[in-house]
Design a protein around this motif. Structure first.
Motif, PDB file in Angstrom:
ATOM      1  N   ARG A   1       0.843  -1.189   0.000  1.00 56.26           N
ATOM      2  CA  ARG A   1       0.000   0.000   0.000  1.00 56.26           C
ATOM      3  C   ARG A   1       0.881   1.242   0.000  1.00 56.26           C
ATOM      4  O   ARG A   1       1.923   1.289   0.628  1.00 56.26           O
ATOM      5  CB  ARG A   1      -0.972   0.013   1.176  1.00 56.26           C
ATOM      6  CG  ARG A   1      -0.350   0.021   2.534  1.00 56.26           C
ATOM      7  CD  ARG A   1      -1.425  -0.103   3.600  1.00 56.26           C
ATOM      8  NE  ARG A   1      -2.073  -1.395   3.512  1.00 56.26           N
ATOM      9  CZ  ARG A   1      -3.374  -1.578   3.728  1.00 56.26           C
ATOM     10  NH1 ARG A   1      -4.141  -0.577   4.009  1.00 56.26           N
ATOM     11  NH2 ARG A   1      -3.898  -2.776   3.659  1.00 56.26           N
TER      12      ARG A   1
ATOM     13  N   PRO B   1      -4.756   0.027  -2.437  1.00 57.13           N
ATOM     14  CA  PRO B   1      -5.240  -0.376  -3.766  1.00 57.13           C
ATOM     15  C   PRO B   1      -6.048  -1.670  -3.689  1.00 57.13           C
ATOM     16  O   PRO B   1      -5.946  -2.433  -2.730  1.00 57.13           O
ATOM     17  CB  PRO B   1      -3.954  -0.599  -4.570  1.00 57.13           C
ATOM     18  CG  PRO B   1      -2.833  -0.089  -3.714  1.00 57.13           C
ATOM     19  CD  PRO B   1      -3.311  -0.134  -2.306  1.00 57.13           C
ATOM     20  N   ARG B   2      -6.847  -1.929  -4.717  1.00 61.65           N
ATOM     21  CA  ARG B   2      -7.527  -3.225  -4.825  1.00 61.65           C
ATOM     22  C   ARG B   2      -6.494  -4.345  -4.767  1.00 61.65           C
ATOM     23  O   ARG B   2      -5.427  -4.265  -5.366  1.00 61.65           O
ATOM     24  CB  ARG B   2      -8.270  -3.338  -6.143  1.00 61.65           C
ATOM     25  CG  ARG B   2      -9.442  -2.430  -6.306  1.00 61.65           C
ATOM     26  CD  ARG B   2     -10.092  -2.677  -7.657  1.00 61.65           C
ATOM     27  NE  ARG B   2     -10.603  -1.441  -8.236  1.00 61.65           N
ATOM     28  CZ  ARG B   2     -10.870  -1.284  -9.509  1.00 61.65           C
ATOM     29  NH1 ARG B   2     -10.657  -2.265 -10.364  1.00 61.65           N
ATOM     30  NH2 ARG B   2     -11.352  -0.141  -9.953  1.00 61.65           N
TER      31      ARG B   2
ATOM     32  N   GLY C   1     -10.618  -0.072  -3.790  1.00 63.85           N
ATOM     33  CA  GLY C   1      -9.520   0.804  -3.419  1.00 63.85           C
ATOM     34  C   GLY C   1     -10.030   1.988  -2.618  1.00 63.85           C
ATOM     35  O   GLY C   1     -11.137   2.491  -2.853  1.00 63.85           O
TER      36      GLY C   1
ATOM     37  N   ASN D   1     -13.921   5.196  -0.350  1.00 66.08           N
ATOM     38  CA  ASN D   1     -13.525   4.253  -1.391  1.00 66.08           C
ATOM     39  C   ASN D   1     -13.982   4.695  -2.776  1.00 66.08           C
ATOM     40  O   ASN D   1     -14.672   5.691  -2.950  1.00 66.08           O
ATOM     41  CB  ASN D   1     -13.981   2.824  -1.054  1.00 66.08           C
ATOM     42  CG  ASN D   1     -15.464   2.565  -1.251  1.00 66.08           C
ATOM     43  OD1 ASN D   1     -16.186   3.327  -1.893  1.00 66.08           O
ATOM     44  ND2 ASN D   1     -15.932   1.456  -0.692  1.00 66.08           N
TER      45      ASN D   1
END
Length: 222
Positions: free
Chosen positions: A3, A52-53, A66, A92
């Motif tokens: 991340r 992030p995803r 995300g 998000n």
């Protein structure tokens, strides 16, 4: 996936310590929050983190949505490993936001001992923002987790509000050892005013606001 970390300056108001979360209706839904803190409250500062995803999320699950989050920067009383997970606030990619407010009457359920079920309050906003696109989805998922006091610090003094892109809101708190939720549709006080601040619990906040409006001594918030 790692991340990204982005440090932001501390937001403070020297004469006030009353953080609040709010939503404004109209053609566009805008929600936000204040962090009314003094530099002495968190001398190491406050930062922003990006998840992030696919990155590591709450309860060991990968992040589905995300999000950006507000965090307290590492300090002597907080484990560094947890400081980069969204805690104070999160937003998000689907427009779902989560905010943490102080509630000194909080009594959360005891943990079950199951690491895939026990959700620390310090990871609540990360869990909500990382997994769900709407308030309805969060509300449906809550029975599948046990929201508990933070096991590392013992901290339990908070309640939470989740809002989505439609303007719907859900307040989550525990004052008697059981989790409770309340819808807040920012509807002039029928369910709520679109505002959550620190103590007292949300029902008392709404009752006090209604009383002031009935007296004519305050306009309706929200």
């Amino acid at each position: 996936m790692t991340r990204r970390r982005v440090v932001a300056p501390l937001l403070c108001a020297a004469a006030c310590s009353a953080c609040s979360s709010f939503v404004m209706g109209g053609a566009y839904v805008v929600s936000g929050r204040t962090l009314d803190l003094t530099p002495g409250d968190f001398p190491t500062g406050i930062g922003v983190t990006v998840a992030p995803r696919g990155s590591d999320g709450a309860l060991g699950a990968p992040v589905r949505f995300g999000h950006v989050g507000v965090v307290f920067l590492p300090n002597a009383s907080a484990p560094a490993a947890d400081d980069w997970h969204a805690r104070v606030a999160a937003l998000n990619e689907a427009g779902l936001a989560c905010d943490e407010q102080h509630l000194n009457r909080s009594v959360y359920p005891p943990p079950t001992g199951n690491a895939s079920e026990d959700l620390s309050i310090h990871r609540f906003c990360e869990w909500a923002a990382g997994n769900f696109a709407s308030v309805a989805d969060v509300k449906a998922a809550l029975p599948r987790v046990r929201v508990v006091a933070d096991p590392a610090s013992g901290d339990a003094d908070h309640h939470y509000v989740v809002r989505d892109a439609s303007g719907a809101g859900l307040v989550i708190e525990a004052t008697d050892g059981a989790l409770a939720t309340r819808d807040d549709l920012n509807d002039g006080g029928a369910t709520g005013f679109g505002v959550l601040t620190n103590s007292p619990p949300i029902d008392e906040q709404i009752a006090r606001a209604r009383a002031l409006i009935d007296e004519g001594s305050a306009p309706a918030p929200g």
